[in-house]
Write a protein that holds these residues in place. Structure first.
Motif, PDB file in Angstrom:
ATOM      1  N   GLY A  73      28.440  17.283  50.495  1.00 40.10           N
ATOM      2  CA  GLY A  73      28.995  16.768  51.736  1.00 40.10           C
ATOM      3  C   GLY A  73      30.286  17.459  52.135  1.00 40.10           C
ATOM      4  O   GLY A  73      31.018  16.961  52.994  1.00 40.10           O
ATOM      5  N   ARG A  74      30.543  18.631  51.527  1.00 41.41           N
ATOM      6  CA  ARG A  74      31.796  19.346  51.746  1.00 41.41           C
ATOM      7  C   ARG A  74      31.517  20.808  52.073  1.00 41.41           C
ATOM      8  O   ARG A  74      30.411  21.301  51.840  1.00 41.41           O
ATOM      9  CB  ARG A  74      32.670  19.260  50.480  1.00 41.41           C
ATOM     10  N   TRP A  75      32.538  21.470  52.642  1.00 40.77           N
ATOM     11  CA  TRP A  75      32.385  22.900  52.873  1.00 40.77           C
ATOM     12  C   TRP A  75      32.001  23.580  51.578  1.00 40.77           C
ATOM     13  O   TRP A  75      32.653  23.406  50.550  1.00 40.77           O
ATOM     14  CB  TRP A  75      33.693  23.506  53.389  1.00 40.77           C
ATOM     15  N   CYS A 313      17.837  15.226  71.261  1.00 37.01           N
ATOM     16  CA  CYS A 313      19.291  15.096  71.190  1.00 37.01           C
ATOM     17  C   CYS A 313      19.920  16.480  71.070  1.00 37.01           C
ATOM     18  O   CYS A 313      19.498  17.292  70.244  1.00 37.01           O
ATOM     19  CB  CYS A 313      19.665  14.225  69.986  1.00 37.01           C
ATOM     20  N   ASP A 314      20.945  16.751  71.883  1.00 35.76           N
ATOM     21  CA  ASP A 314      21.625  18.046  71.835  1.00 35.76           C
ATOM     22  C   ASP A 314      22.980  17.958  71.134  1.00 35.76           C
ATOM     23  O   ASP A 314      23.842  18.820  71.313  1.00 35.76           O
ATOM     24  CB  ASP A 314      21.780  18.627  73.245  1.00 35.76           C
ATOM     25  N   LEU A 315      23.158  16.953  70.299  1.00 41.42           N
ATOM     26  CA  LEU A 315      24.409  16.749  69.577  1.00 41.42           C
ATOM     27  C   LEU A 315      24.573  17.826  68.495  1.00 41.42           C
ATOM     28  O   LEU A 315      23.782  17.882  67.555  1.00 41.42           O
ATOM     29  CB  LEU A 315      24.391  15.361  68.929  1.00 41.42           C
ATOM     30  N   PRO A 316      25.568  18.707  68.575  1.00 47.80           N
ATOM     31  CA  PRO A 316      25.743  19.711  67.520  1.00 47.80           C
ATOM     32  C   PRO A 316      26.158  19.050  66.203  1.00 47.80           C
ATOM     33  O   PRO A 316      27.045  18.201  66.176  1.00 47.80           O
ATOM     34  CB  PRO A 316      26.862  20.612  68.057  1.00 47.80           C
ATOM     35  N   ASN A 317      25.505  19.433  65.118  1.00 46.87           N
ATOM     36  CA  ASN A 317      25.839  18.884  63.812  1.00 46.87           C
ATOM     37  C   ASN A 317      25.458  19.881  62.740  1.00 46.87           C
ATOM     38  O   ASN A 317      24.665  20.793  62.980  1.00 46.87           O
ATOM     39  CB  ASN A 317      25.146  17.529  63.585  1.00 46.87           C
ATOM     40  N   GLN A 318      26.051  19.705  61.542  1.00 49.93           N
ATOM     41  CA  GLN A 318      25.790  20.602  60.429  1.00 49.93           C
ATOM     42  C   GLN A 318      25.158  19.849  59.270  1.00 49.93           C
ATOM     43  O   GLN A 318      25.194  18.622  59.200  1.00 49.93           O
ATOM     44  CB  GLN A 318      27.088  21.273  59.972  1.00 49.93           C
ATOM     45  N   THR A 319      24.611  20.606  58.329  1.00 54.36           N
ATOM     46  CA  THR A 319      23.915  20.033  57.180  1.00 54.36           C
ATOM     47  C   THR A 319      24.733  18.945  56.513  1.00 54.36           C
ATOM     48  O   THR A 319      24.230  17.855  56.212  1.00 54.36           O
ATOM     49  CB  THR A 319      23.608  21.135  56.144  1.00 54.36           C
ATOM     50  N   MET A 320      26.005  19.219  56.238  1.00 53.90           N
ATOM     51  CA  MET A 320      26.825  18.282  55.464  1.00 53.90           C
ATOM     52  C   MET A 320      27.075  16.972  56.200  1.00 53.90           C
ATOM     53  O   MET A 320      27.451  15.966  55.585  1.00 53.90           O
ATOM     54  CB  MET A 320      28.151  18.931  55.073  1.00 53.90           C
ATOM     55  N   ASP A 321      26.857  16.939  57.520  1.00 57.41           N
ATOM     56  CA  ASP A 321      26.996  15.685  58.261  1.00 57.41           C
ATOM     57  C   ASP A 321      25.935  14.669  57.841  1.00 57.41           C
ATOM     58  O   ASP A 321      26.170  13.454  57.892  1.00 57.41           O
ATOM     59  CB  ASP A 321      26.898  15.934  59.760  1.00 57.41           C
ATOM     60  N   TRP A 322      24.777  15.160  57.406  1.00 55.06           N
ATOM     61  CA  TRP A 322      23.725  14.234  56.992  1.00 55.06           C
ATOM     62  C   TRP A 322      24.040  13.611  55.628  1.00 55.06           C
ATOM     63  O   TRP A 322      23.634  12.485  55.349  1.00 55.06           O
ATOM     64  CB  TRP A 322      22.371  14.940  57.000  1.00 55.06           C
ATOM     65  N   THR A 323      24.795  14.313  54.805  1.00 58.63           N
ATOM     66  CA  THR A 323      25.279  13.712  53.560  1.00 58.63           C
ATOM     67  C   THR A 323      26.199  12.544  53.879  1.00 58.63           C
ATOM     68  O   THR A 323      26.056  11.447  53.327  1.00 58.63           O
ATOM     69  CB  THR A 323      26.038  14.766  52.730  1.00 58.63           C
ATOM     70  N   ALA A 324      27.144  12.780  54.783  1.00 59.36           N
ATOM     71  CA  ALA A 324      28.048  11.709  55.199  1.00 59.36           C
ATOM     72  C   ALA A 324      27.288  10.575  55.860  1.00 59.36           C
ATOM     73  O   ALA A 324      27.608   9.388  55.663  1.00 59.36           O
ATOM     74  CB  ALA A 324      29.104  12.276  56.148  1.00 59.36           C
ATOM     75  N   THR A 325      26.260  10.907  56.639  1.00 54.66           N
ATOM     76  CA  THR A 325      25.470   9.879  57.325  1.00 54.66           C
ATOM     77  C   THR A 325      24.720   9.001  56.329  1.00 54.66           C
ATOM     78  O   THR A 325      24.697   7.760  56.473  1.00 54.66           O
ATOM     79  CB  THR A 325      24.475  10.559  58.290  1.00 54.66           C
ATOM     80  N   SER A 344      29.873  11.369  59.470  1.00 55.97           N
ATOM     81  CA  SER A 344      28.707  10.515  59.694  1.00 55.97           C
ATOM     82  C   SER A 344      28.297  10.540  61.160  1.00 55.97           C
ATOM     83  O   SER A 344      29.123  10.406  62.069  1.00 55.97           O
ATOM     84  CB  SER A 344      29.004   9.080  59.269  1.00 55.97           C
ATOM     85  N   LEU A 345      26.994  10.683  61.374  1.00 57.38           N
ATOM     86  CA  LEU A 345      26.445  10.678  62.722  1.00 57.38           C
ATOM     87  C   LEU A 345      26.043   9.279  63.183  1.00 57.38           C
ATOM     88  O   LEU A 345      25.615   9.109  64.327  1.00 57.38           O
ATOM     89  CB  LEU A 345      25.217  11.594  62.782  1.00 57.38           C
ATOM     90  N   LEU A 346      26.166   8.284  62.307  1.00 62.36           N
ATOM     91  CA  LEU A 346      25.696   6.944  62.670  1.00 62.36           C
ATOM     92  C   LEU A 346      26.346   6.390  63.930  1.00 62.36           C
ATOM     93  O   LEU A 346      25.641   5.854  64.803  1.00 62.36           O
ATOM     94  CB  LEU A 346      25.915   5.975  61.505  1.00 62.36           C
ATOM     95  N   PRO A 347      27.667   6.471  64.080  1.00 57.32           N
ATOM     96  CA  PRO A 347      28.247   5.907  65.313  1.00 57.32           C
ATOM     97  C   PRO A 347      27.693   6.560  66.573  1.00 57.32           C
ATOM     98  O   PRO A 347      27.411   5.870  67.560  1.00 57.32           O
ATOM     99  CB  PRO A 347      29.745   6.191  65.140  1.00 57.32           C
ATOM    100  N   ALA A 348      27.521   7.871  66.546  1.00 54.19           N
ATOM    101  CA  ALA A 348      27.015   8.560  67.737  1.00 54.19           C
ATOM    102  C   ALA A 348      25.553   8.231  67.989  1.00 54.19           C
ATOM    103  O   ALA A 348      25.147   7.974  69.131  1.00 54.19           O
ATOM    104  CB  ALA A 348      27.197  10.067  67.588  1.00 54.19           C
TER     105      ALA A 348
END
Length: 448
Positions: A73-75, A313-325, A344-348
């Protein structure tokens, strides 16, 4: 947040290997004549039932770094192994790097909170005895350690057997994609609503060698030459995707039979952009590039208990965002000593009727050709071999119109943002190696 009734969700995270942006039916797959091809009916159905993301990005244009970002979940650049591709098995003279067992991970955090965890498929985050899936939080492992595997021989590129059940070598007959799918089904069949689970299903497909179920004789011909530079075809490549799609259908059906589908978040994506036979249209570039074709990947997510289906959905996101989600959905906090870089993408995604604004810069760097990139909304800053570019990705997803001289303010802002980010993470070591699998004669060279 959990499901509507407070029950913690299950997670099935499915990772394809080297799958191009337009390699699925729902993202634009075509045959050699340019006609639409029905290559992925089950994944197309998953997209109709869930959310298809048009701007899902891999953390890296190569394999192991993206997998490090996913599991931590990190760089990926925070770990020495994140600068190296491919990771080696410690042969004479090789550097030995991997995911340190002491580092908190998605499976270790979820496992510590009562989740059952399993990795089925590709690991590629370091070799035993120093590294391994079960040293980094997975309760079960069925798969292989190397970056590639023979689909019938189950050997790595050195010809060494590389199929494992936990820490024990395993000898099984069969096509690798099918073996992984069946093992994933077996894991789901052992689950009940009483205990949540994480299943990481990391396919080798459609990574080289290019072999379908019907190509066992070709497997014998190439032997240890897994890179398969003298073989493959678009038709074979698309059959490999179809075999993976069929297996994913088996997994989805197993969730239905167990009564687990409603409260299971299923995510499907790729570790980086495609290569030799892949279709990235309308994007340019491919694996190894920070052009969109190297980092923008197919991405589908379904969670019936929380999200309505049929969305694009056109929301830009990266792999590690799904770990946080996933950690957010499970109500599991990250380790205090290792704060997440993913968001986390949950709020959006919980906003109705469409995702809420998600203002955040995305960053990449790559030693190969000294590449750097920043994405902010529709704008992208790109630097390659000392040359700078600015692209409007909404108007020009193919990254052909360099807007740097027309929009110097955006160029300066995004360059500055990248420099600030780059200074905040460890530098790329001088001895880090990122090697091309294929030479200039094997792949079209991206033009910038």
């Amino acid at each position: 947040m959990g499901s509507a009734d407070g029950q913690r969700p299950n997670f099935v995270y499915i990772l394809a290997d080297d799958l191009g942006y337009a390699d699925l039916g729902c993202t634009g797959a075509v045959d050699a004549q340019g006609s639409p091809v029905d290559v992925s009916p089950r994944l197309d159905g998953l997209a109709r039932e869930g959310i298809r993301f048009t701007r899902g990005y891999a953390n890296s244009p190569v394999c192991s770094p993206t997998r490090l970002a996913l599991i931590t979940g990190r760089w990926q650049y925070r770990l020495r192994a994140g600068a190296e591709e491919p990771l080696t098995a410690g042969a004479s003279g090789d550097k030995i790097f991997g995911l340190p067992p002491s580092h908190p991970t998605l499976p270790s955090l979820l496992g510590g909170a009562g989740y059952r965890t399993a990795l089925v498929g590709k690991w590629h985050l370091g070799y035993p005895p120093q590294f391994g899936p079960r040293l980094s939080g997975y309760g079960e492992f069925y798969g292989f350690h190397a970056g590639g595997s023979g689909y019938f021989s189950h050997c790595d590129s050195r010809g060494k057997a590389d199929l494992w059940l936990n820490e024990e070598p395993l000898s099984e007959e069969g096509y690798l994609t099918d073996l992984l799918s069946k093992r994933a089904v077996s894991f789901i069949q052992r689950q009940t609503p009483a205990q949540p689970f994480l299943l990481s299903l990391h396919y080798s497909a459609p990574h080289w060698p290019w072999l379908s179920r019907d190509d066992e004789s070709e497997s014998r011909r190439i032997g240890r030459n897994l890179k398969h530079t003298d073989g493959g075809s678009l038709q074979t490549y698309q059959r490999m995707i179809s075999h993976m799609d069929e297996g994913i259908g088996w997994v989805l059906d197993a969730l239905d039979r167990q009564g687990l589908a409603d409260n299971t978040l299923v995510v499907f994506t790729s570790d980086n952009g495609g290569e030799r036979f892949s279709n990235n249209w309308p994007l340019t570039g491919r694996k190894m590039d920070l052009l969109e074709g190297g980092i923008r990947v197919p991405l589908i997510a379904r969670w019936p208990a929380r999200w309505a289906g049929g969305k694009v959905c056109d929301l830009p996101n990266q792999t590690m965002d799904w770990t946080a989600t996933m950690l957010d959905a499970a109500r599991v906090p990250p380790h205090s000593g290792f704060p997440l870089d993913g968001v986390s993408l949950l709020p959006a995604l919980s906003a109705s009727p469409s995702p809420a604004p998600f203002n955040r810069d995305l960053f990449w760097r790559m030693k190969h050709r000294e590449q750097a990139a920043t994405v902010r909304g529709k704008w992208k800053y790109l630097r390659v071999d000392g040359h700078e570019y600015l692209f409007d990705l909404e108007a020009d997803p193919a990254e052909r119109a360099n807007m740097a001289s027309r929009e110097p303010g955006y160029l300066a802002d995004l360059r500055h943002a990248w420099n600030v980010w780059n200074e905040a993470i460890p530098p790329i070591p001088d001895d880090a190696g990122v090697s091309l699998v294929f030479g200039p004669g094997d792949l079209p060279v991206a033009t910038f």
